[in-house]
Every structure is written in structure tokens, then in C-alpha cells.
Write an enzyme that holds these catalytic residues in place. Structure first.
Site, PDB file in Angstrom:
ATOM      1  N   GLY A 270      84.061  89.888  38.335  1.00  0.00           N
ATOM      2  CA  GLY A 270      83.690  91.157  38.385  1.00  0.00           C
ATOM      3  C   GLY A 270      82.959  91.510  39.705  1.00  0.00           C
ATOM      4  O   GLY A 270      82.844  90.536  40.667  1.00  0.00           O
ATOM      5  N   HIS A 271      82.808  92.637  40.047  1.00  0.00           N
ATOM      6  CA  HIS A 271      82.238  93.159  41.368  1.00  0.00           C
ATOM      7  C   HIS A 271      80.986  92.401  41.794  1.00  0.00           C
ATOM      8  O   HIS A 271      79.888  92.512  40.702  1.00  0.00           O
ATOM      9  CB  HIS A 271      82.099  94.726  41.429  1.00  0.00           C
ATOM     10  CG  HIS A 271      81.629  95.418  40.405  1.00  0.00           C
ATOM     11  ND1 HIS A 271      81.657  96.641  40.311  1.00  0.00           N
ATOM     12  CD2 HIS A 271      80.779  95.089  39.195  1.00  0.00           C
ATOM     13  CE1 HIS A 271      80.906  97.195  39.264  1.00  0.00           C
ATOM     14  NE2 HIS A 271      80.603  96.062  38.593  1.00  0.00           N
TER      15      HIS A 271
END
Lengths: 348, 348, 348
Positions: free
Chosen positions: B237-238
Site C-alpha cells: 500500500g501507499h
């Protein structure tokens, strides 16, 4: 495609009860069927729909035929007969041989004249494409890849160097077959890749879902047996062997060198450790965590079904002390046994 | 590639016991080896194969050498030496500089003359491809992407705008690096996308598996450290940060802003919540559910291993009442303590 | 893009406290902001950063404004206002109509003149691309696909034949929409594919993550409602229906024919069985195993959080005997009740 019921019955090898001139041209469910619809009754739970359906014909068991007011095709296995009928009504377009001008085909690739190579597809040197194979747009067939007759690569399929695909395969977009698997040796803190020199070898009648990956063997091959069906987002590690007609649902992962038998069903999001032996006719339910071999046929499961969050919090917290709880129960059993013994002594 | 054992020993920096003129040209396992095979004995459990192998040479520890009837290469770490030997015997083809005529390269992209850009690959404006980089067929390098020297994008790799890849990367088909991650604000019932303006930044010697995704940072970067190895179907994920030399197996997912230390191993299908801190040398076993930070080195686990379905049904049903069961045990303990106290009072 | 605070406040419909001539040109976090940065304070936990920030302006609630030493934009929902401001500062480039010469567009496809078809993209017969749609490089739009106005297919998106995409969609690389789902009838030990004749139909404002798959319906459609947001690596089976504004995080899988309501949130790596009914406003936490319908709003969970491996081994081993343990506790309760009854009889 339009088919008269008389012809359909002959091609399916089943008997027709009703007007053989009626024409069907598509499949539909009993409750949404209309003129031209061919439907089926598999599960008796839906028998109520049968009396009301507007289908032009229904495939069903003889024992359900009495309720029908429309022509019926009698089958001991309505779902299977329906599958075949649906393919007759909704065939894949016939493959027309040729190579799209935008495809990039190495001169050392061999394409059967009856096969189709779609737009923007790449065939590297030594790739061999068999008769009537359909290679859709955006596929990549690496060096020495072989694809057997009548296979269908829908679109954007990647077959890495050396991959073998049998006959009548169906491979969906995003599938990656034969990439170099996850093998490393440790050099102090660093990982050094082990070259993966085996292949991914798929039997006949194999289906590979969207964005599914089958890694090539490290040494020796990863083998997908005949008739194996893999859903989307499945990971098959290097040197895994999957037996004939085994099916796996989406999001499942099989770690390296695990061997799975024939006729197994593996539901969604199952995880299997590596180097296991799974026998024939073994079935795992969804999200099962498979950490040991299961050689005996049967159904195996694990996981905790979802519950209201507050309940789950309480129970999951207790799980952390389950071993201790078990010991406490053992201690109580001992205490009570002692008390009873004391009591009996006192009584006597 | 063919190599004489004498030369191989020199290049590997190990000592040879046996005929230095013998030639090997491929790797194989002890039990399937033949003429020209180089094999290895890592696990003493396979020592029985050693006496019977037809390999032309075997890499092993000096302590296992006595059982060998073929030339041996002595190594304290046979598996690591084997990894290096296998690369010598099965090298990647040398990269020949050039751009395939079917590639679409923006005039404002920079490609080192020694790099190869494969067929049907797209380089957008500002993409920079370093020396001896291999960009296989069907790749997409978005605006401003940079790929460091000696990296290898096997095929169909997507590097979204702004992505940075270090040197000697190996990225497999279907990987998507630097897409805009999953960030939204709520506007009543509707979701409004938060633009993701950070980048995905990969260090040197990183490997990314097939169909693995590394999202760009929301603000600031997602960072994959040097020597990190990611298997297939992994979701990063970011703003996740992964420390050097950490390895993750397939189907694992790391939620946004979690920071993972160095030298961790994360097995398959692990799930990590967001905003966690995982220390160095932390190891998670397969399917672990990571809902809190683990800063101390160690091995952490969760999940219920699969068992026969009937057993599982009974046990899982009981889990729903585990908190209640624990309270019942507590109550029993109190009752018995009271009974004992009463009994002692009566006795006295 | 540079915007004066005065103009920004007007466009966001919020009030500004501070110099309206100050210019911002990018977003940043409070603690890493500098000249030109627009930042926000959503969570009061970060209020300490506010006094020290070098941002040129901060979006925050009026109740937090006192601590700020820089211009502030006042919002009741700072995160939402920030999302909108960030889009103004970091807009997608305007779509310029046209078709890249390397794209392969069937003459029977319709492309709005204001839409962009990127390099090496394929449009098959009957594909319809609406106004201002951006189709990035390497996409495949199969026969009869329709994409609504202002949608954005980032790159390498596959829309299989018949797929419908609404307006303002955002679809990320590797997504596969509308492939034939996993439907088979058994013929003895062999699987026979059921043709999948439905479609995948996406509403307006839908987002589909990287390497996510949405299968077409078997009969009838798979339906993704308006405003649905799907993260990466999600599997949506055939005939699933997802209600408006429901969001799912990465690695989740929904089996066929399950219907999910509106405004649900489904965290990462959740697995849902098929044919379930999930109501509106239902929320599942990460890795939840959903094996039955949940029609009532609420938060539902399952799974065992990770713990030190030694603890886990002991507890997981006990789980295999949880049913037996519960019976043992029941037996103890009975024993003690009997002992108490006996004791009372003896007392009386």
C-alpha cells in the site's frame, strides 16, 4: 445461434418432450427466460419457477417433467446437459487462421496456418503455435513456448520462455505462466537468486484464470495436470504438481514443491505450505490454512467464521490464553476427583 | 554454457576434489542428474542420493565429501555456491543495446545506448533507462520513470509515472509499480479520491514478482529497500516502507503507511494492517494476521491449521463461546475454592 | 498548478483566514511542508505539528485555528476539503482527443473525437468510447465494450467483450473486467465449462485497482454500483452485485452470486462465500471469513491476531480440542452441581 429443439436433442443425445420445431437461441434462467430461451432446472428448490417460466424449452430430470408447461429436454444431469447446450448456442467464434499485421512474430517462431495471432501480440524465437489456436491481443509467447491445438489465449496472456501448454487450454487475461519462481540462497544478509531452469508444463483441457501465476520449476518442471481448472489470482509456486481434474477457486496460493492429487477441489483463498503431499479426492473449504500433508480423501477446513466485532474481540482475546485455559480445566478435574475421593473416604 | 570444473572452482572461489577437465553444462538434482550435470548436497537428509548420483560434479560440505564418487566442489554453504554456479551455467543472455522498431518511445525519453527496449513497449516522456537495462516486450514506463543500470524488466511490466527503480532490479510480468493508491475522503456517502502525489521508489537489487503491485505514496514516497525480494501477487500500500533485504512470499498484503524493518521474512498470504511498526529481523509465518506493531525480533504466527471438516465445525462453533467458556471456568474455580474453604471450616 | 489562497478558498467554498495573495502549488504533510505547500490538520493528534509547520497554508477546523501561525482555510471536514484542494493543485492532464498511430482500432469501433486512445491499445469491433475518456497505453477493449464519459483507463486495462463502464471511472493497470467466470458442470471426473453469457456492468464513479478482476455474469450481469471503490488484487466472482459506494481493500475475494449492499466497507484480504446476502452499512474487518449472510448493519470480524510463535503453537494445538474442552467444562459444572446438592442434602 438458433437451433431447433429437434436438432438440439439429437446433438445433446437426450430425448425431447414437446414441439421439435420450436427454436431456441440463447440461455436464460427460469425466472428471467423469454421467447427463444433455453433454461434448466437443476435444483428442485427452483421447481416453483418451472410452472411460471416463459422459456421456450427447459432441460430437466424426467422426475421434474410433470410440472413443465413448455417443451422439455430430459437429462439425468440437467446442469451438464445445459453446459453443453449453452456452448452450442453461444459458441466461440470459429478461429480464422492468420497473423494480425501489428503482431511481432519472430522469424524463428512457427505458427500453424489455421491459428490466429491477434494484434500487438509478440511471439519470440522458437515459439510454436498449434492448429486452430486463438492467440488474442496483447499476448507474449516467450522463446520456445509451445501451445497445443485448439487452445485459446483470450488476451494479454504471458507465457514465459519454455512454457508448454497442452490442447484445448483456455487462458484468461493477466495470466503469467512460467516466470522464474521465488528461490534464493542467503549470502549473509543478502539474497542471491537461484536460477530457475525448469519449465511450467500444462496438460490438456487446462484453464487458467485472470491474473493467475504459475511459476516455472527451479530444477525440473511445475506440472499442471489434464483438466485442471484454476480460477483468478491463484499462485502456483515452483515445482508444484497438480493432479488431473483438480480445481481451485480464486486467491488460493500453493507454495513450492507441494504435490496435489487428482480430483481435488480447493476453495477460495486457501493457503498451502510448501513440500506437502495432498492425496486424491481431497477437498479444502475456503480460507483453509494447510500446514501439513493430507493424504486421505476427505473434506478439510479451518478458520474462524465472522461474527459481530464485539464478540470477536472477546473471543479472540481469550484464544491467546487457550492453552492456559485448558490447563486450568485439567486442574479443576484433578481437584474435583480428589474432593470426590476424599468425600468417599469420609463417607465410608 | 559449458564450463570445466577447474575454471568453475576458480570462478566460485572454492576448492575442487576430482578431475578439473570434467565439463558441466547445466544444473540438476542429485537423483535426476546425468552427464554434464552439476548438482549439490545441501540437506544431509539427501546424502543417500549422493552415492548413487550420475552428476558430473556435486557441490557439498567437506564433511559430506567422503560419500561422493564423483568430483566435488567444497563449500561451507553449498546452496549459495550452487546459486552462483547455476547463474554461471544459465546466464541471462547478454543485453544488446537497441530499441525494437515496434516500441513506442517518446522523443523526450532517454535510453542508454547499451539498453534494450523490447517490442511493443512504451516509454513516455522523461523516462530514463540506464546502461545495460533489459526492458522486455509489452512494458509501459510512464512519465519520468527511472530505471537503474543492469535492471531487467522481464515482460509486461508497468511502471507508473514517477517511479524510481534502482540498479540490478528484476521485475516480473504483470507487476504494477507506482499506481495511485487507495486513498479517499468521505463526502456524505460518497468517496472522493485523494490525489496521490508521492512516488514508488525501489532500491538496488530489488525483485518484484508477477502480478505484484506497489502503490505510490500519497504524500511522500513508498520505499522498497535494497535487496528486498517480493514474490507474486503481493500488495504494497501507499507509503509503506520495507527495509533492506526483507523478503515476502506470495499473496501477502501490507496496508498503507506500515513500516517494516530490515531482514524480515514474511511468509505467504500474510495480512498486515496499516500504520504498524515492524522491527528488524521479525518473521511472520504463513497467513499470519498482523493487527499490531511487532518491534522485537522473533517469529510471530496466527491462524488455525486445517483439520477434518467435522472436527472443525464443532471447534469453530465453540470458538464463538470461548469468552463465555473462560468465564465458566473462572466460576468453577471460585465454586471449588469456596467448597474447599467450607470443607476446611467444617473439618476444623 | 499554482493557486492564490484567495482563489482557492472561493473554489473550495471555504473561508480563508490570512493573506489571500499567498500562493500554493502542491500538497504536503504538516511536518514536511515548505514554501508553496498546502497542508491539512485532520486528526487533533497532529496539532503539535501545526505550530511548527512551514506550510504556506493549512486546512483545518475552526476549533484548531488558534494554534496556526500561517494562513488557514477553515473547513468542517478538513480531509475532504484537502482532497478537493489536492485535485485542484495536482489535476490529471486535460485529455486531448486523438488516437495514437500505434493503436489498433477496429473500423467498427466508435471513439468520441474528444477521447484519447493511447499507444499500443486495441479496440475491437463495436467498442464505444465516450467523450473525454482517457485510454492509456496497452489497453484492450473487446467487442461491444462501452466506456462512459470522462473515464480514465490508466494503462494496460483489459475490458473483455460486452463490458459496460459508466462515467468518471478510474481503472488501474492490470485490471481485468468481464472475463468468463469460474463455472463448470461435472461430467464424471471432468469439468465442462458453462459458457458465461452475462456481462460485467460498472456504474458511474467506480474505481478498480491494479490487477483486480471482475468476472462477467454467468447468465445475467455482474453489477458494480455507482461510486464503488475497489483496491488492488480483488476478485469479484460472476453475478456478484455490489451496492453503491461500497469500498473494498486489497486482496479481498467475493465468490459468485453474493450480493453486497450499499455503503459497506470491506477491509483487506476478506473472503466471502458465494450466494450470500450482505446488507447495507455492513463493515468487515481485515481477513474476515464470511461464510453466512449478514443483513444487519454493523461491524463483523474474525481471525486470530498474530502472537509469538511458541504461544501460537500451544494455543492452536488446544483449538483442535476446543469442543472436547467445552464438554469437559460442562461435565465439571454438572459434577459440582451434584456435589453441592449432595452437600446440602447432607447438611439438612
Amino acid at each position: 445461434m438458433q437451433i431447433r429443439l429437434g436438432e438440439l436433442a439429437v446433438r445433446l443425445g437426450v430425448s425431447l418432450r414437446g414441439d421439435d420445431e420450436v427454436v431456441v437461441d440463447h440461455v436464460a434462467q427460469l425466472d428471467s427466460a423469454g421467447v427463444g430461451s433455453l433454461s434448466f432446472l437443476g435444483d428442485p428448490a427452483y421447481r416453483a419457477h418451472l410452472a411460471r417460466t416463459h422459456a421456450s424449452a427447459v432441460i430437466l430430470k424426467e422426475s421434474d417433467a410433470a410440472d413443465a408447461r413448455v417443451p422439455v429436454l430430459l437429462s439425468d444431469n440437467p446442469y451438464l446437459t445445459f453446459a453443453r447446450a449453452a456452448r452450442l448456442l453461444h459458441p466461440y467464434p470459429e478461429v480464422v487462421g492468420g497473423i494480425h499485421p501489428s503482431a511481432v512474430v519472430d522469424p524463428a517462431a512457427q505458427v500453424d496456418p489455421s491459428a490466429w495471432i491477434g494484434p500487438l501480440t509478440v511471439l519470440e524465437a522458437g515459439a510454436v503455435v498449434g492448429p486452430r489456436v486463438f492467440v488474442g491481443p496483447g499476448c507474449i509467447l516467450g522463446e520456445g513456448v509451445e501451445v497445443g491445438a485448439d487452445s485459446r489465449l483470450v488476451a494479454r496472456v504471458t507465457l514465459c520462455a519454455g512454457t508448454r501448454v497442452g490442447q484445448r487450454a483456455l487462458i484468461h487475461p493477466g495470466a503469467v505462466i512460467g516466470r522464474e519462481g521465488f528461490g534464493f540462497a542467503k549470502d549473509g544478509e543478502r539474497w542471491v537468486r537461484i536460477p530457475q531452469v525448469g519449465r511450467a508444463v500444462l496438460g490438456d483441457d487446462v484453464e487458467i484464470g485472470a491474473n493467475t501465476s504459475v511459476d516455472r520449476g527451479a530444477i525440473g518442471d511445475t506440472v499442471i495436470g489434464h483438466g485442471v481448472k484454476l480460477d483468478n489470482h491463484i499462485q502456483i509456486g515452483h515445482n508444484v504438481v497438480v493432479g488431473d481434474n483438480t480445481a481451485m477457486a480464486a486467491n488460493t496460493g500453493i507454495s513450492g514443491s507441494t504435490r496435489i492429487g487428482r480430483n481435488c477441489t480447493i476453495a477460495g483463498a486457501v493457503g498451502m505450505a510448501g513440500h506437502l503431499e495432498i492425496g486424491d479426492n481431497v477437498h479444502f473449504t475456503g480460507m483453509a490454512m494447510v500446514t501439513r500433508s493430507f493424504k486421505e480423501p476427505g473434506v478439510y477446513s479451518s478458520g474462524i467464521p465472522a461474527m459481530p466485532n464485539a464478540d470477536w474481540r472477546r473471543n479472540a482475546a481469550r484464544f491467546r490464553h487457550l492453552d492456559e485455559l485448558t490447563r486450568r480445566v485439567k486442574q479443576l478435574e484433578t481437584l474435583i476427583a480428589n474432593m470426590n475421593a476424599t468425600h468417599e473416604r469420609e463417607e465410608s
